[in-house]
Design a protein around this motif. Sequence first.
Motif, mmCIF file in Angstrom:
data_model
loop_
_atom_site.group_PDB
_atom_site.id
_atom_site.type_symbol
_atom_site.label_atom_id
_atom_site.label_comp_id
_atom_site.label_asym_id
_atom_site.label_seq_id
_atom_site.Cartn_x
_atom_site.Cartn_y
_atom_site.Cartn_z
ATOM 1 N N GLN A 180 0.830 -1.204 0.000
ATOM 2 C CA GLN A 180 0.000 0.000 0.000
ATOM 3 C C GLN A 180 0.863 1.252 0.000
ATOM 4 N N ARG A 181 1.926 1.244 0.787
ATOM 5 C CA ARG A 181 2.830 2.407 0.831
ATOM 6 C C ARG A 181 3.497 2.614 -0.525
ATOM 7 N N ILE A 182 3.908 1.523 -1.170
ATOM 8 C CA ILE A 182 4.541 1.627 -2.488
ATOM 9 C C ILE A 182 3.560 2.212 -3.497
ATOM 10 N N ASN A 183 2.308 1.732 -3.468
ATOM 11 C CA ASN A 183 1.303 2.274 -4.392
ATOM 12 C C ASN A 183 1.062 3.749 -4.136
ATOM 13 N N GLN A 184 1.017 4.150 -2.862
ATOM 14 C CA GLN A 184 0.814 5.554 -2.536
ATOM 15 C C GLN A 184 1.991 6.400 -3.023
ATOM 16 N N LEU A 185 3.211 5.916 -2.819
ATOM 17 C CA LEU A 185 4.389 6.655 -3.284
ATOM 18 C C LEU A 185 4.420 6.754 -4.810
ATOM 19 N N GLU A 186 3.992 5.681 -5.492
ATOM 20 C CA GLU A 186 3.947 5.740 -6.959
ATOM 21 C C GLU A 186 2.925 6.776 -7.427
ATOM 22 N N ARG A 187 1.755 6.839 -6.759
ATOM 23 C CA ARG A 187 0.763 7.865 -7.112
ATOM 24 C C ARG A 187 1.331 9.269 -6.879
ATOM 25 N N ASN A 188 1.995 9.439 -5.719
ATOM 26 C CA ASN A 188 2.585 10.747 -5.427
ATOM 27 C C ASN A 188 3.646 11.116 -6.459
ATOM 28 N N LEU A 189 4.427 10.130 -6.889
ATOM 29 C CA LEU A 189 5.457 10.393 -7.898
ATOM 30 C C LEU A 189 4.829 10.799 -9.224
ATOM 31 N N ARG A 190 3.749 10.122 -9.633
ATOM 32 C CA ARG A 190 3.077 10.495 -10.886
ATOM 33 C C ARG A 190 2.524 11.913 -10.805
#
Length: 192
Positions: free
Chosen positions: A112-122
């Motif tokens: 979940q943290r990885i998905n959140q960080l990927e969204r923030n990066l996009r």
Amino acid sequence: PGALSSPRGLGGGSARSSAAGAAAGSSSAASAAHAAAANVAAAAMGSPGGGEEERCTDDRHRDADRPLKRKVSQLDKNLEQLTVMYHKLVAQNSGLKVEVSENDKKIQRKDQRINQLERNLREAKQKYEKLLTQCANLTSAMDVMGRTKGADLAGGGGSTPGGGAVRPKNLVRPMRGGLSRESGGEASGTPF
């Protein structure tokens, strides 16, 4: 095993003598009954031949039982060891199940943290691209303004007393020659 199948194991000398009396012929029922009674009386008195045979059979049974007792005791020990090992393995298995569930929860949280960080990066990349396009638009607008200003200055037209172009009031030009505004640079009427 051979002692159990022999007539001695079933009753000692009395069974053998009654079988011998029955085999001798049945001349009369009284003689057979008398022989049987004599044999029973001899067995009750403890004839020396019958007691030895019983002792021999008891010794043989004990000798035959010793390996069986050893095997049974060894099997009991093995069973106890297996029971202890089983309980240890059950406890270890339950501990591992708890550990696996905790690790699964940790992995889910990390995913979940990885998905959140990927969204923030996009989102940050999109903002960065927007800022880059805005910066490019501003630099192109500044270039256009600089060209038009340069053309106005080169043409010599303008309404200011020095013949320069009209300057917006919010733009400040750098001063040259070390003169400052307080020292009278504007008051003397020299263009910047």
